[in-house]
Design a protein around this motif. Structure first.
Motif, PDB file in Angstrom:
ATOM      1  N   THR A  33       0.813  -1.221   0.000  1.00  6.93           N
ATOM      2  CA  THR A  33       0.000   0.000   0.000  1.00  6.93           C
ATOM      3  C   THR A  33       0.846   1.272   0.000  1.00  6.93           C
ATOM      4  N   PRO A  34       1.799   1.450   0.931  1.00  3.52           N
ATOM      5  CA  PRO A  34       2.615   2.671   0.858  1.00  3.52           C
ATOM      6  C   PRO A  34       3.474   2.736  -0.391  1.00  3.52           C
ATOM      7  N   LEU A  35       3.993   1.594  -0.845  1.00  2.08           N
ATOM      8  CA  LEU A  35       4.836   1.598  -2.045  1.00  2.08           C
ATOM      9  C   LEU A  35       4.026   2.005  -3.268  1.00  2.08           C
ATOM     10  N   ALA A  36       2.805   1.481  -3.380  1.00  2.00           N
ATOM     11  CA  ALA A  36       1.946   1.848  -4.510  1.00  2.00           C
ATOM     12  C   ALA A  36       1.627   3.335  -4.483  1.00  2.00           C
ATOM     13  N   SER A  37       1.403   3.877  -3.279  1.00  2.00           N
ATOM     14  CA  SER A  37       1.075   5.293  -3.165  1.00  2.00           C
ATOM     15  C   SER A  37       2.261   6.180  -3.511  1.00  2.00           C
ATOM     16  N   ILE A  38       3.468   5.793  -3.047  1.00  2.00           N
ATOM     17  CA  ILE A  38       4.648   6.624  -3.308  1.00  2.00           C
ATOM     18  C   ILE A  38       5.031   6.580  -4.782  1.00  2.00           C
ATOM     19  N   ILE A  39       5.081   5.358  -5.328  1.00  2.00           N
ATOM     20  CA  ILE A  39       5.489   5.226  -6.730  1.00  2.00           C
ATOM     21  C   ILE A  39       4.416   5.814  -7.634  1.00  2.00           C
ATOM     22  N   GLY A  40       3.202   5.246  -7.563  1.00  2.00           N
ATOM     23  CA  GLY A  40       2.124   5.752  -8.410  1.00  2.00           C
ATOM     24  C   GLY A  40       2.662   6.165  -9.759  1.00  2.00           C
ATOM     25  N   SER A  41       2.362   7.367 -10.162  1.00  2.00           N
ATOM     26  CA  SER A  41       2.948   7.937 -11.373  1.00  2.00           C
ATOM     27  C   SER A  41       3.769   9.164 -11.033  1.00  2.00           C
ATOM     28  N   GLY A  42       4.150   9.266  -9.747  1.00  2.00           N
ATOM     29  CA  GLY A  42       4.901  10.437  -9.312  1.00  2.00           C
ATOM     30  C   GLY A  42       6.182  10.640 -10.075  1.00  2.00           C
ATOM     31  N   PHE A  43       6.865   9.512 -10.380  1.00  2.00           N
ATOM     32  CA  PHE A  43       8.132   9.659 -11.081  1.00  2.00           C
ATOM     33  C   PHE A  43       7.917  10.171 -12.499  1.00  2.00           C
ATOM     34  N   LEU A  44       6.770   9.852 -13.089  1.00  2.00           N
ATOM     35  CA  LEU A  44       6.467  10.344 -14.435  1.00  2.00           C
ATOM     36  C   LEU A  44       6.122  11.833 -14.400  1.00  2.00           C
ATOM     37  N   VAL A  45       5.389  12.244 -13.372  1.00  2.00           N
ATOM     38  CA  VAL A  45       4.968  13.637 -13.258  1.00  2.00           C
ATOM     39  C   VAL A  45       6.137  14.541 -12.888  1.00  2.00           C
ATOM     40  N   SER A  46       6.946  14.081 -11.930  1.00  2.00           N
ATOM     41  CA  SER A  46       8.018  14.931 -11.417  1.00  2.00           C
ATOM     42  C   SER A  46       9.111  15.175 -12.447  1.00  2.00           C
ATOM     43  N   ALA A  47       9.329  14.228 -13.348  1.00  2.00           N
ATOM     44  CA  ALA A  47      10.432  14.355 -14.308  1.00  2.00           C
ATOM     45  C   ALA A  47      10.329  15.613 -15.179  1.00  2.00           C
ATOM     46  N   PRO A  48       9.219  15.830 -15.905  1.00  2.00           N
ATOM     47  CA  PRO A  48       9.159  17.043 -16.729  1.00  2.00           C
ATOM     48  C   PRO A  48       9.127  18.329 -15.912  1.00  2.00           C
ATOM     49  N   LEU A  49       8.467  18.307 -14.762  1.00  2.00           N
ATOM     50  CA  LEU A  49       8.374  19.523 -13.954  1.00  2.00           C
ATOM     51  C   LEU A  49       9.728  19.936 -13.397  1.00  2.00           C
ATOM     52  N   LEU A  50      10.489  18.965 -12.876  1.00  2.00           N
ATOM     53  CA  LEU A  50      11.802  19.293 -12.332  1.00  2.00           C
ATOM     54  C   LEU A  50      12.813  19.584 -13.438  1.00  2.00           C
ATOM     55  N   ALA A  51      12.665  18.946 -14.590  1.00  2.00           N
ATOM     56  CA  ALA A  51      13.561  19.232 -15.717  1.00  2.00           C
ATOM     57  C   ALA A  51      13.415  20.685 -16.156  1.00  2.00           C
ATOM     58  N   ARG A  52      12.171  21.192 -16.149  1.00  2.00           N
ATOM     59  CA  ARG A  52      11.950  22.583 -16.555  1.00  2.00           C
ATOM     60  C   ARG A  52      12.470  23.557 -15.510  1.00  2.00           C
ATOM     61  N   GLU A  53      12.304  23.209 -14.241  1.00  2.00           N
ATOM     62  CA  GLU A  53      12.682  24.137 -13.173  1.00  2.00           C
ATOM     63  C   GLU A  53      14.168  24.098 -12.838  1.00  2.00           C
ATOM     64  N   PHE A  54      14.782  22.906 -12.896  1.00  8.08           N
ATOM     65  CA  PHE A  54      16.158  22.760 -12.398  1.00  8.08           C
ATOM     66  C   PHE A  54      17.156  22.294 -13.457  1.00  8.08           C
ATOM     67  N   GLY A  55      16.700  21.901 -14.638  1.00  4.43           N
ATOM     68  CA  GLY A  55      17.621  21.432 -15.664  1.00  4.43           C
ATOM     69  C   GLY A  55      18.445  20.260 -15.165  1.00  4.43           C
ATOM     70  N   GLY A  56      19.779  20.362 -15.245  1.00  5.47           N
ATOM     71  CA  GLY A  56      20.665  19.290 -14.816  1.00  5.47           C
ATOM     72  C   GLY A  56      20.672  19.044 -13.322  1.00  5.47           C
ATOM     73  N   TYR A  57      20.084  19.935 -12.555  1.00  7.25           N
ATOM     74  CA  TYR A  57      19.992  19.747 -11.104  1.00  7.25           C
ATOM     75  C   TYR A  57      18.700  19.026 -10.691  1.00  7.25           C
TER      76      TYR A  57
END
Length: 399
Positions: A33-57
């Motif tokens: 249950t916690p693993l499903a909640s943490i993973i979810g699609s968060g890694f898919l969502v966070s990738a483009p948002l952080l790439a735009r905001e932080f680039g290589g960071y």
């Protein structure tokens, strides 16, 4: 490349569903249950948002977010072991009051998280067809909110929730295939003499509030706090720790392996840009990522609805039964989806969970400050509570 991805995906699926003894243990059942909640699609969502905001960071930024979540997880594990037994007595009214308030906040956070999951689901479906339409994506999410309300009203939500184990296995299998594909892709680029280094990093004052507004993508570990009826405190503590470590490793590995694609990802539009960009690695990835995202998002939304319906019944003293609770969850979720776009929903969900975490840190502080040998822990819990409060105040949606 397709055969490599397929092989990795099938191998992990078989391991998770058939052969691994730990998948049938109480510890794994508590971890799902916690693993499903943490993973979810968060890694898919966070990738483009952080790439735009932080680039290589982007990878260090995600590591910072994970570190915050790990510290909060440490606090909630403290509450599981030390505070839960104390809540049964009438001696500490302050402790009980803060704990009760945190439950009310969590119920509200779940309202938003269900809307968050379904909003992302709508965007992932459209992105897989190379379509971006906020209105249509919201329409899909609203329709699914109504469906969950109907399932809850008729008693079907519990049946849908039973697929969580399989949805989690599918999601982890696709992630394994994705990570293997990205690693092979990087090796091939190096073999061709091309660079796999990330683009230049960006670090601006305006980016930090956006990072704080993404706390929702590493949220979910707190579910073990409310599984006391099924598992003992030791199992729940271990389950939370395992879920956070596994998800943290996946997130960091994913962001590092994304380095060659980070520039393209930053140019992509929408929260589901990773679906389109992944096609550069292998043609099968967009379809497999969409399937995993849809399955995990719907499963997570039903699971959160189940938890929220139980919380509503508890908070209301049994005056609102779960059947009516589902209708309330559905109605509030639809109102949120009508009022806010997906980025605003993400930030609002992050702030709601941050407030719950702040209160849980206050619960830990209230208990620890009265123990002579735990004064240092009390200071740490207070500092974490202040940090979470800052997320509530300063977390903003990405543009």
């Amino acid at each position: 490349m397709t055969s490599i991805i397929f092989g990795a995906t099938v191998a992990v699926s078989i391991a998770l569903l058939l052969f691994a003894p730990f998948t049938k243990s109480a510890l794994w059942r508590a971890t799902v249950t916690p693993l499903a909640s943490i993973i979810g699609s968060g890694f898919l969502v966070s990738a483009p948002l952080l790439a735009r905001e932080f680039g290589g960071y982007a990878a260090p930024a995600m590591a910072l977010l994970i570190a915050v979540a790990m510290l909060v997880g440490w606090t909630i594990r403290y509450n599981i072991r030390n505070v839960e037994p104390a809540l049964g007595s009438d001696k500490d009214k302050a402790l009980q009051s803060i704990e009760s308030l945190s439950h009310i906040v969590l119920a509200f956070a779940y309202f938003i998280s269900v809307a968050y999951y379904l909003s992302l689901l709508g965007h992932f479906i459209l992105q897989s067809m190379n379509v971006q339409n906020e209105l249509v994506a919201n329409g899909i999410a609203i329709g699914l909110e109504a469906l969950i309300g109907f399932l809850g009203w008729t008693g079907g939500a519990e049946k849908v929730s039973s697929i969580e184990r399989y949805a989690t296995a599918l999601n982890l299998s696709v992630i394994a295939g994705l990570l293997v594909a990205l690693a092979v892709y990087a090796v091939l680029l190096i073999g061709d003499g091309q660079s796999v280094r990330p683009p230049p990093g960006r670090l601006e004052a305006s980016s930090l509030p956006v990072l704080l507004g993404l706390l929702i993508v590493v949220q979910g570990f707190e579910t073990t706090r409310f599984m006391g009826g099924e598992f003992d405190f030791e199992t729940r503590q271990k389950a939370m720790r395992i879920a956070q470590i596994v998800s943290g490793i996946i997130y960091i590995a994913f962001f590092i392996l994304l380095s060659p694609l980070m520039s393209e990802l930053a140019k992509g539009s929408g929260v589901a840009a990773i679906i389109t960009v992944s096609g550069a690695v292998a043609v099968v990835l967009p379809l497999s990522l969409t399937a995993a995202a849809v399955a995990s998002q719907f499963s997570a939304s039903v699971a959160d609805s189940l938890g929220d319906a139980g919380l509503i019944e508890q908070i209301s003293g049994g005056k609102v039964d779960p059947r009516h609770g589902y209708v309330l969850i559905s109605g509030v979720g639809i109102a949120i989806l009508i009022s806010l776009d997906v980025n605003a929903v993400i930030a609002l969900a992050s702030r709601a969970f941050a407030l719950f975490y702040a209160l849980q840190c206050m619960v830990a502080w209230e208990h620890a400050r009265k123990q002579k040998e735990e004064k240092h822990k009390a200071l740490a819990f207070m500092a974490l509570s202040i940090l979470c409060a800052m997320i509530v105040i300063f977390g903003v949606p990405a543009e």
